[in-house]
Design an enzyme around this catalytic site. Structure first.
Site, mmCIF file in Angstrom:
data_model
loop_
_atom_site.group_PDB
_atom_site.id
_atom_site.type_symbol
_atom_site.label_atom_id
_atom_site.label_comp_id
_atom_site.label_asym_id
_atom_site.label_seq_id
_atom_site.Cartn_x
_atom_site.Cartn_y
_atom_site.Cartn_z
ATOM 1 C CD GLU A 144 -2.826 1.574 0.670
ATOM 2 O OE1 GLU A 144 -2.686 1.417 -0.553
ATOM 3 O OE2 GLU A 144 -3.869 2.018 1.188
ATOM 4 C CB THR A 197 -3.959 7.711 -1.901
ATOM 5 O OG1 THR A 197 -5.186 7.032 -2.122
ATOM 6 C CG2 THR A 197 -3.724 7.814 -0.416
HETATM 7 N N1 HSE Z 1 -6.022 7.560 5.387
HETATM 8 C C1 HSE Z 1 -5.759 7.610 3.987
HETATM 9 C C2 HSE Z 1 -5.875 9.040 3.518
HETATM 10 C C3 HSE Z 1 -6.769 6.761 3.268
HETATM 11 O O1 HSE Z 1 -6.870 9.681 3.836
HETATM 12 O O2 HSE Z 1 -4.968 9.529 2.855
HETATM 13 C C4 HSE Z 1 -6.602 6.752 1.788
HETATM 14 O O3 HSE Z 1 -5.722 5.769 1.400
#
Ligand code: HSE
Length: 322
Positions: A144, A197
């Site tokens: 990830e 992201t």
């Molecule tokens: N916590 C992460 C973000 C989730 O908000 O960037 C998305 O992968």
């Protein structure tokens, strides 16, 4: 089985979509969805190394190169831990993307979890090794990290375990999981806007005002209690993020109006799915969720932005063999 023979066993793993952050729990909260997910298949082969043979359903955008694919990185992480057993063999992966890339529903995490679990299952199947749950989590987080640029596990954890998860730490990984006593249905609206992201994270401020931080940790702590005790009124009050979501909302044309449309039909609250653009309205039942989904999607459509929606409950289970 003798290490010279290779079985023809294929491990197929389904990994559900996930909603991360859930309002105030940036990089901490997540839950699995019953609808949609990726499938990763693996088999042991004679060619050395970990390779991705095929990816379907991604519109040709994801790389087959193991090093550049979250499933590939995660699978290789597991595979290499078992040298010298795996040194003389290879692992072949096939990926079926059920999740759109950059939609905010944990697409990269689903593939990373799929790669890690499928690799582990191949080892169990081929050499009867013990399934190493901790290694799988670690490998999935590594996978990830390729997509987001940093280690975070709020999609990976619910994708792996299902239920509602709380990531207390990603390095080293410490995850708690529970099944909420308060049932809810979600309307997931996916406007056709792509936000990676990595981009969404790089635009966040390094420092945040103390009063906003304090509001968030109060909401986050109270949300866990609300879900554990089945307190609907408290849950509705907690579904607010004062720290991260306001920065991201500006990139989604129609965010405010769509959120209002959901609140107008009586949902508990409406938040971004992970880094967006998916918007997730949480409701007491399917009828309210359905109304919210329809009205929210229409807001985007009226602006000329294609938007679909679906309704889902929380998935009690995460990654599983199919
Ligand atoms: N916590 C992460 C973000 C989730 O908000 O960037 C998305 O992968």
């Amino acid at each position: 089985m003798s290490p010279i023979e290779i079985s023809s066993g294929i491990s197929r793993v389904f990994v559900p979509a996930t909603v991360a952050n859930v309002g105030p729990g940036f990089d901490c909260f997540g839950f699995g969805l019953e609808q949609k997910g990726d499938v990763v298949s693996s088999k042991v082969v004679r060619e050395l190394g970990v390779r991705i043979a095929t990816i379907r359903g991604d519109g040709g955008v994801l790389p087959l190169d193991t090093e550049k694919n979250t499933a590939g990185v995660a699978a290789r992480y597991v595979w290499e831990r078992y040298h010298p057993i795996t040194e003389k063999f290879g692992l072949e992966l096939e990926i079926d993307k059920g999740l759109s890339i950059g939609s905010g529903l944990g697409s990269s995490a689903a593939s990373a979890v799929g790669g890690a679990v499928a690799a582990m299952k191949a080892l169990v199947l081929e050499w009867s090794l013990d399934y190493d749950e901790d290694l799988v989590l670690e490998a999935a987080i590594e996978g990830e990290a390729l997509a987001s640029g940093t280690r975070h596990a709020d999609n990976v954890a619910p994708a792996l375990y299902g239920g509602f998860t709380v990531v207390q730490s990603a390095s080293p990984p410490h995850v708690a999981r529970f099944t909420p006593k308060l049932p809810f249905q979600v309307a997931v609206v996916t406007p056709e806007i792509t936000i990676t992201t990595m981009e969404a994270r790089s635009s966040l401020p390094e420092l945040v005002p103390l009063k906003d931080a304090a509001a968030n940790w109060a909401n986050a702590a109270a949300m866990v209690l609300a879900l554990l005790h089945g307190d609907a009124e408290l849950f509705a009050r907690c579904l607010e993020d004062r720290v991260v979501e306001p920065h991201r909302a500006t990139r989604i044309d129609g965010y405010e109006e769509s959120k209002r449309a959901a609140l107008n039909v009586g949902v508990y609250g409406c938040v971004l799915g992970g880094s967006g653009p998916a918007m997730v309205a949480l409701a007491a039942d399917r009828i309210v969720a359905e109304r919210a989904g329809m009205n929210m999607a229409r807001i985007f459509q009226d602006r000329g932005i294609r938007a679909d929606y679906f309704i889902s409950g929380l998935s009690a289970s995460g990654a599983r063999s199919i």
